[in-house]
Design a protein around this motif. Structure first.
Motif, PDB file in Angstrom:
ATOM      1  N   PRO A 625      48.196  48.552  52.208  1.00 43.29           N
ATOM      2  CA  PRO A 625      47.857  48.253  50.808  1.00 43.29           C
ATOM      3  C   PRO A 625      49.092  47.835  50.008  1.00 43.29           C
ATOM      4  O   PRO A 625      50.141  48.487  50.067  1.00 43.29           O
ATOM      5  CB  PRO A 625      47.293  49.578  50.293  1.00 43.29           C
ATOM      6  N   LEU A 626      48.984  46.730  49.284  1.00 43.11           N
ATOM      7  CA  LEU A 626      50.040  46.235  48.409  1.00 43.11           C
ATOM      8  C   LEU A 626      49.660  46.470  46.948  1.00 43.11           C
ATOM      9  O   LEU A 626      48.488  46.686  46.628  1.00 43.11           O
ATOM     10  CB  LEU A 626      50.251  44.734  48.644  1.00 43.11           C
ATOM     11  N   ARG A 627      50.651  46.372  46.090  1.00 41.71           N
ATOM     12  CA  ARG A 627      50.368  46.463  44.657  1.00 41.71           C
ATOM     13  C   ARG A 627      49.824  45.127  44.159  1.00 41.71           C
ATOM     14  O   ARG A 627      50.236  44.071  44.640  1.00 41.71           O
ATOM     15  CB  ARG A 627      51.645  46.816  43.894  1.00 41.71           C
ATOM     16  N   PRO A 628      48.927  45.162  43.195  1.00 38.51           N
ATOM     17  CA  PRO A 628      48.393  43.897  42.666  1.00 38.51           C
ATOM     18  C   PRO A 628      49.499  43.049  42.066  1.00 38.51           C
ATOM     19  O   PRO A 628      50.525  43.558  41.603  1.00 38.51           O
ATOM     20  CB  PRO A 628      47.402  44.360  41.592  1.00 38.51           C
ATOM     21  N   GLY A 629      49.284  41.748  42.068  1.00 36.29           N
ATOM     22  CA  GLY A 629      50.237  40.838  41.462  1.00 36.29           C
ATOM     23  C   GLY A 629      50.144  40.870  39.943  1.00 36.29           C
ATOM     24  O   GLY A 629      49.319  41.592  39.366  1.00 36.29           O
ATOM     25  N   PRO A 630      50.989  40.090  39.281  1.00 39.44           N
ATOM     26  CA  PRO A 630      50.938  40.026  37.817  1.00 39.44           C
ATOM     27  C   PRO A 630      49.541  39.665  37.328  1.00 39.44           C
ATOM     28  O   PRO A 630      48.873  38.799  37.908  1.00 39.44           O
ATOM     29  CB  PRO A 630      51.955  38.928  37.481  1.00 39.44           C
ATOM     30  N   ASP A 631      49.108  40.331  36.273  1.00 41.29           N
ATOM     31  CA  ASP A 631      47.789  40.081  35.670  1.00 41.29           C
ATOM     32  C   ASP A 631      46.658  40.291  36.675  1.00 41.29           C
ATOM     33  O   ASP A 631      45.608  39.642  36.594  1.00 41.29           O
ATOM     34  CB  ASP A 631      47.717  38.656  35.097  1.00 41.29           C
ATOM     35  N   GLY A 632      46.874  41.202  37.647  1.00 40.76           N
ATOM     36  CA  GLY A 632      45.828  41.484  38.610  1.00 40.76           C
ATOM     37  C   GLY A 632      45.608  40.408  39.641  1.00 40.76           C
ATOM     38  O   GLY A 632      44.583  40.385  40.329  1.00 40.76           O
ATOM     39  N   ARG A 633      46.575  39.505  39.786  1.00 40.42           N
ATOM     40  CA  ARG A 633      46.439  38.374  40.709  1.00 40.42           C
ATOM     41  C   ARG A 633      46.295  38.879  42.147  1.00 40.42           C
ATOM     42  O   ARG A 633      46.940  39.840  42.557  1.00 40.42           O
ATOM     43  CB  ARG A 633      47.678  37.498  40.598  1.00 40.42           C
ATOM     44  N   ASP A 634      45.407  38.223  42.924  1.00 38.76           N
ATOM     45  CA  ASP A 634      45.228  38.593  44.324  1.00 38.76           C
ATOM     46  C   ASP A 634      46.522  38.357  45.090  1.00 38.76           C
ATOM     47  O   ASP A 634      47.154  37.305  44.964  1.00 38.76           O
ATOM     48  CB  ASP A 634      44.097  37.776  44.960  1.00 38.76           C
ATOM     49  N   VAL A 635      46.896  39.353  45.898  1.00 32.59           N
ATOM     50  CA  VAL A 635      48.147  39.307  46.647  1.00 32.59           C
ATOM     51  C   VAL A 635      47.851  39.662  48.098  1.00 32.59           C
ATOM     52  O   VAL A 635      47.137  40.632  48.376  1.00 32.59           O
ATOM     53  CB  VAL A 635      49.176  40.301  46.058  1.00 32.59           C
ATOM     54  N   SER A 636      48.387  38.879  49.016  1.00 35.50           N
ATOM     55  CA  SER A 636      48.264  39.198  50.437  1.00 35.50           C
ATOM     56  C   SER A 636      49.447  38.583  51.167  1.00 35.50           C
ATOM     57  O   SER A 636      50.093  37.654  50.672  1.00 35.50           O
ATOM     58  CB  SER A 636      46.944  38.665  51.015  1.00 35.50           C
ATOM     59  N   SER A 637      49.742  39.120  52.351  1.00 30.04           N
ATOM     60  CA  SER A 637      50.923  38.670  53.065  1.00 30.04           C
ATOM     61  C   SER A 637      50.832  39.078  54.525  1.00 30.04           C
ATOM     62  O   SER A 637      50.133  40.037  54.871  1.00 30.04           O
ATOM     63  CB  SER A 637      52.180  39.281  52.424  1.00 30.04           C
ATOM     64  N   ALA A 638      51.533  38.352  55.379  1.00 31.43           N
ATOM     65  CA  ALA A 638      51.718  38.728  56.780  1.00 31.43           C
ATOM     66  C   ALA A 638      53.213  38.720  57.064  1.00 31.43           C
ATOM     67  O   ALA A 638      53.959  37.920  56.491  1.00 31.43           O
ATOM     68  CB  ALA A 638      50.992  37.747  57.710  1.00 31.43           C
ATOM     69  N   ALA A 639      53.657  39.640  57.921  1.00 29.34           N
ATOM     70  CA  ALA A 639      55.074  39.743  58.275  1.00 29.34           C
ATOM     71  C   ALA A 639      55.241  39.340  59.731  1.00 29.34           C
ATOM     72  O   ALA A 639      54.561  39.871  60.612  1.00 29.34           O
ATOM     73  CB  ALA A 639      55.581  41.166  58.056  1.00 29.34           C
ATOM     74  N   ARG A 640      56.152  38.420  59.994  1.00 27.22           N
ATOM     75  CA  ARG A 640      56.338  37.889  61.342  1.00 27.22           C
ATOM     76  C   ARG A 640      56.691  38.987  62.344  1.00 27.22           C
ATOM     77  O   ARG A 640      56.297  38.923  63.513  1.00 27.22           O
ATOM     78  CB  ARG A 640      57.427  36.814  61.310  1.00 27.22           C
ATOM     79  N   GLN A 641      57.433  40.005  61.896  1.00 27.86           N
ATOM     80  CA  GLN A 641      57.858  41.056  62.818  1.00 27.86           C
ATOM     81  C   GLN A 641      56.959  42.290  62.733  1.00 27.86           C
ATOM     82  O   GLN A 641      57.397  43.399  63.027  1.00 27.86           O
ATOM     83  CB  GLN A 641      59.311  41.437  62.530  1.00 27.86           C
ATOM     84  N   ALA A 642      55.728  42.114  62.334  1.00 31.42           N
ATOM     85  CA  ALA A 642      54.784  43.243  62.254  1.00 31.42           C
ATOM     86  C   ALA A 642      53.440  42.770  62.786  1.00 31.42           C
ATOM     87  O   ALA A 642      52.433  42.738  62.067  1.00 31.42           O
ATOM     88  CB  ALA A 642      54.666  43.767  60.829  1.00 31.42           C
ATOM     89  N   TYR A 643      53.420  42.415  64.071  1.00 34.39           N
ATOM     90  CA  TYR A 643      52.179  41.932  64.679  1.00 34.39           C
ATOM     91  C   TYR A 643      51.106  43.016  64.596  1.00 34.39           C
ATOM     92  O   TYR A 643      51.357  44.194  64.826  1.00 34.39           O
ATOM     93  CB  TYR A 643      52.398  41.552  66.143  1.00 34.39           C
ATOM     94  N   GLY A 644      49.886  42.576  64.278  1.00 34.43           N
ATOM     95  CA  GLY A 644      48.763  43.497  64.216  1.00 34.43           C
ATOM     96  C   GLY A 644      48.523  44.081  62.852  1.00 34.43           C
ATOM     97  O   GLY A 644      47.641  44.926  62.690  1.00 34.43           O
TER      98      GLY A 644
END
Length: 804
Positions: A625-644
């Motif tokens: 779980p990540l923190r919401p972006g500014p003004d509640g903007r949808d936020v998502s991400s993938a990390a190259r060194q964190a497969y799965g």
């Protein structure tokens, strides 16, 4: 505090309590329980209405996206078409909006006719049939009371289901193992029928009534029988699903089991008898008379009350519910103690290993040997080279067909499993390189990992499959010395706890928390704690002498329909691997919100993106779980060194969460491919504009974005198709987004192809993406949707797939 019941998602409804066959291995009529004699032959309509109402209220209370109901017996077809129609219609009508019904019937096939098939096609009921193989094998047990063979009639039923008009109804075959039957003949007879699935079941037995043994068959005849079938199944390219084999493969990689006979997942099944009484799993009828009874019934008790019954709760406690022998076993994570009924002995109930204990261990180890995991190098030995494609075990390489599948944006179970094996090899190589580059400190931790990799490989595999194990190694190799060697010690400690052999390892504690990857954390004074993995759990001895034996904050996992279990990782110190900040520990309310959102999103993925959902289920084990972006903007991400793993701030709607899961897992898949193969010239330092961003990016950034947006395009294309011909704001919005994202993605594919920097394999990937987009580009759209897309393109800004 009042305990919170775990929801049921699977329901067995007995619609008839008698049978037209007299199978001598039947647990209902031939084993210990005799309750069938006291029950009505046919379930009453009032009972059906009541159970439908109970299931509906349970689904609504727990926000279940899907429930599975199996109409059973006895022989359920003896209930007659009118009663079966009433059952299907009542169940479907009682479910809340948004909850799907997976309705099945399991029959011996003797009564199956065209009329029944037409009825089940109308009611959307899938059909499973019991068949023990060729005629000689089937007739050993499955006969009529007068001794006549049932095989010709059952075969006609299966052939009926193979006809084109009924093929979609065929759920599969159930085969009960008999070691006197030839496993090759049984397998070939079943495979010849081209079923979608086969369940090979061990015959029900207990320590009071042990399973049959045949002189000269060796110490593990049931494992030998199943391993022979497994070898044929593998040689044939796994032509149909086999839950037992697939569950072993999954649990060896730390994933959930697909059957209650294996693994440690909590029970989520309840049985309703023809008189309206709720019972535990049917297999308990083999233990003693009345063993499955709960004393609860559909008229007086809710399903939440049933879920709190001690017998059901006992099967929801993981290793805590197992005997000391099982908890100390190196394959317990795969075996799970075996089927609950098979543990019964009169003097101590179910506090025993399975009566098939030796067979289960031999089966799991036999299948594990086929997987050929890469071992952690021993201390003092030469560590592997730093991670490159050449360090990946050849067995983990992708086939040409799998690469083509990935190039089109998709990736089924076998393909994503191959990616996962390759990533596992890279993680091990990176751990070894990081340990070696760090001066080989924490040698005791490395030595324990190496030892456990031989003695308890499933424990090590489960820990090293944790996405942030590799993140630790990547940071050390990048020169980040703030990430100390304590991370390696924590991995070894978690493996020791999972193995439960009594191994101890010192782990440094900073910030008042001892974190054990894949397990959770304990509040411990700073200093050096000693973690010991015991058969009954763990012991932590802190620097001040205090002893702790339980996790304060366990890692929480959510089990979803279709066999997907996902961890909500809100504890690991290395989870901050994304370009957005992570949340702190989720509150109970936030956890409940995530649980409901994931269930709904997973249902949507299975419906709208089935070619992506299978890969997600296989390869995505962690959501951070990540923190919401500014003004509640949808936020998502993938990390190259964190497969799965993917990082997501929980959006306000389940459709947006479904889209973000698919979008980010595309990045995860492509990152794994790029670890194996060069798709572009890495020396190319030019920057390229992506249609959806105002800033230029390196070629790999354009490639990653394009690949992720294949899923986005297909998502909006599927949603648009669902609104075909319908007016309204939602329909117009879906068409506009589809128009935008198919245009953006098509432009990006051509930009990649024209870059001149793609390798031959990369050009093949571009061709695959183009081919995947082609049918979506051909979909006609209203002029208004195209105008909206053109306006958005001209006003190009940094957009997330759910925002455009």
């Amino acid at each position: 505090m009042k305990p919170t019941p775990r929801p049921f998602t699977q329901f067995v409804v007995k619609v008839h309590s008698r049978c037209d066959l007299a199978c001598d291995h039947c647990y209902v009529y031939e084993h210990a329980d005799t309750s069938w004699r006291r029950r009505p032959k046919v379930i009453g309509r009032e009972v059906l209405d009541a159970v439908a109402e109970r299931i509906g209220e349970h689904a609504a209370a727990h926000r279940l996206p899907v429930v599975r109901v199996v109409l059973h017996g006895g022989e359920p077809l003896l209930a007659g078409p009118d009663r079966l129609r009433h059952a299907a219609e009542a169940l479907r009508a009682a479910l809340p909006p948004g909850c799907a019904l997976d309705l099945r019937i399991h029959t011996n096939g003797v009564q199956l006719s065209d009329a029944y098939c037409e009825l089940f096609a109308e009611l959307d009921v899938r059909i499973g049939i019991s068949l023990d193989g060729d005629r000689a094998s089937n007739d050993r047990h499955r006969r009529f009371a007068d001794g006549r063979s049932s095989h010709p009639m059952v075969l006609r039923a299966v052939q009926r289901l193979r006809r084109p008009e009924y093929r979609h109804l065929f759920a599969g075959l159930l085969c009960t193992v008999d070691i006197e039957n030839d496993p090759v003949a049984v397998y070939r007879a079943l495979a010849e029928l081209a079923p979608p699935a086969v369940d090979f079941l061990l015959p029900h037995a207990t320590w009071e009534e042990p399973p049959k043994r045949v002189a000269g068959s060796g110490g593990t005849p049931y494992a030998d029988w199943l391993l022979t079938v497994h070898a044929l199944w593998e040689e044939d390219g796994r032509p149909f699903a086999v839950r037992t084999f697939e569950s072993v493969h999954r649990t060896l990689r730390g994933l959930s089991s697909l059957t209650e006979s294996l693994g440690l997942e909590p029970s989520d099944l309840v049985v309703l008898e023809t008189d309206g009484s709720f019972e535990q799993a049917d297999s308990l009828k083999t233990a003693y008379d009345g063993a499955p009874e709960t004393g609860l019934d559909v008229f007086s008790h809710s399903l939440d009350q049933v879920a709190l019954h001690p017998g059901i709760a006992a099967r929801q406690t993981g290793t805590d519910g197992l005997s000391p022998t099982c908890r100390a076993c190196p394959v317990v994570r795969s075996c799970g103690g075996g089927l609950y009924a098979h543990r019964y002995r009169a003097d101590n109930g179910f506090d025993n290993p399975s009566v098939y204990c030796g067979d289960l261990m031999a089966l799991i180890n036999g299948i594990a040997g086929k997987d050929s995991p890469v071992s952690v190098p021993a201390p003092g030995g030469e560590p592997p080279l730093p991670p490159t494609a050449s360090t990946v075990a050849p067995a983990a390489a992708l086939t040409a067909a799998q690469l083509d599948e990935l190039a089109r944006g998709h990736g089924g179970e076998d393909t994503v499993r191959a990616l996962s094996r390759a990533q596992s090899a890279l993680t091990r190589a990176m751990l070894a390189a990081a340990w070696d580059a760090s001066g080989r400190g924490r040698a005791e931790a490395w030595a324990l990992l190496s030892e456990l990799d031989v003695a308890a490989p499933a424990a090590v595999d489960a820990v090293l499959a944790h996405p942030y194990a590799r993140a630790w190694a990547a940071r050390r190799l990048a020169g980040d010395l703030s990430v100390g060697l304590g991370g390696l010690a924590a991995l070894a400690a978690a493996a020791a706890v999972r193995a439960g052999r009594g191994d101890a390892v010192p782990v440094p504690v900073r910030g008042g928390w001892l974190h054990l990857p894949t397990l959770g954390r304990i509040a411990v004074p700073d200093g050096e704690a000693v973690v010991t993995g015991r058969a009954d759990g763990l012991e932590v001895r802190a620097s001040d002498g205090a002893v702790f034996t339980a996790l304060d904050q366990p890692l929480r996992r959510i089990r979803l329909a279709g066999g997907w279990t996902v961890a909500l990782e809100d504890l690991d110190p290395l989870r901050d691997s994304y370009d957005h900040p992570v949340t702190d520990r989720l509150s109970d309310g936030e956890l409940l919100g995530w649980t409901g959102a994931l269930r709904e999103a997973w249902e949507l993925l299975g419906r709208d993106l089935p070619q992506y959902a299978e890969g997600i289920r296989t390869g995505l084990a962690t959501v951070t779980p990540l923190r919401p972006g500014p003004d509640g903007r949808d936020v998502s991400s993938a990390a190259r060194q964190a497969y799965g793993a993917v990082g997501i701030a929980r959006p306000s709607t389940a459709p947006t969460l479904a889209l973000l899961l698919a979008h980010e897992f595309q990045h995860v898949k492509l990152g794994a491919v790029l670890d194996l193969f060069d798709l572009h010239d890495r020396a190319d330092d030019r920057l390229y504009f992506a249609p959806w961003r105002p800033d230029p990016r390196p070629l790999e950034g354009l490639l990653q974005g394009t690949y992720a947006h294949l899923a986005v395009t297909e998502y909006w294309g599927t949603r648009t198709a669902a609104y075909d011909g319908l007016p309204g704001e939602a329909a117009d919005r879906a068409r506009a987004r589809f128009a935008l994202w198919r245009r953006y993605t098509a432009e990006a594919v051509e930009r990649l192809a024209e870059s001149g920097a793609l390798t031959p394999l990369g050009r093949g990937f571009a061709d695959g993406m183009r081919e995947s987009l082609s049918p979506w580009l051909a979909v006609p759209l209203p002029a208004a949707a195209e105008r909206d897309a053109e306006r958005a393109r001209l006003e190009r800004g940094q957009l997330k797939p759910a925002e455009a």
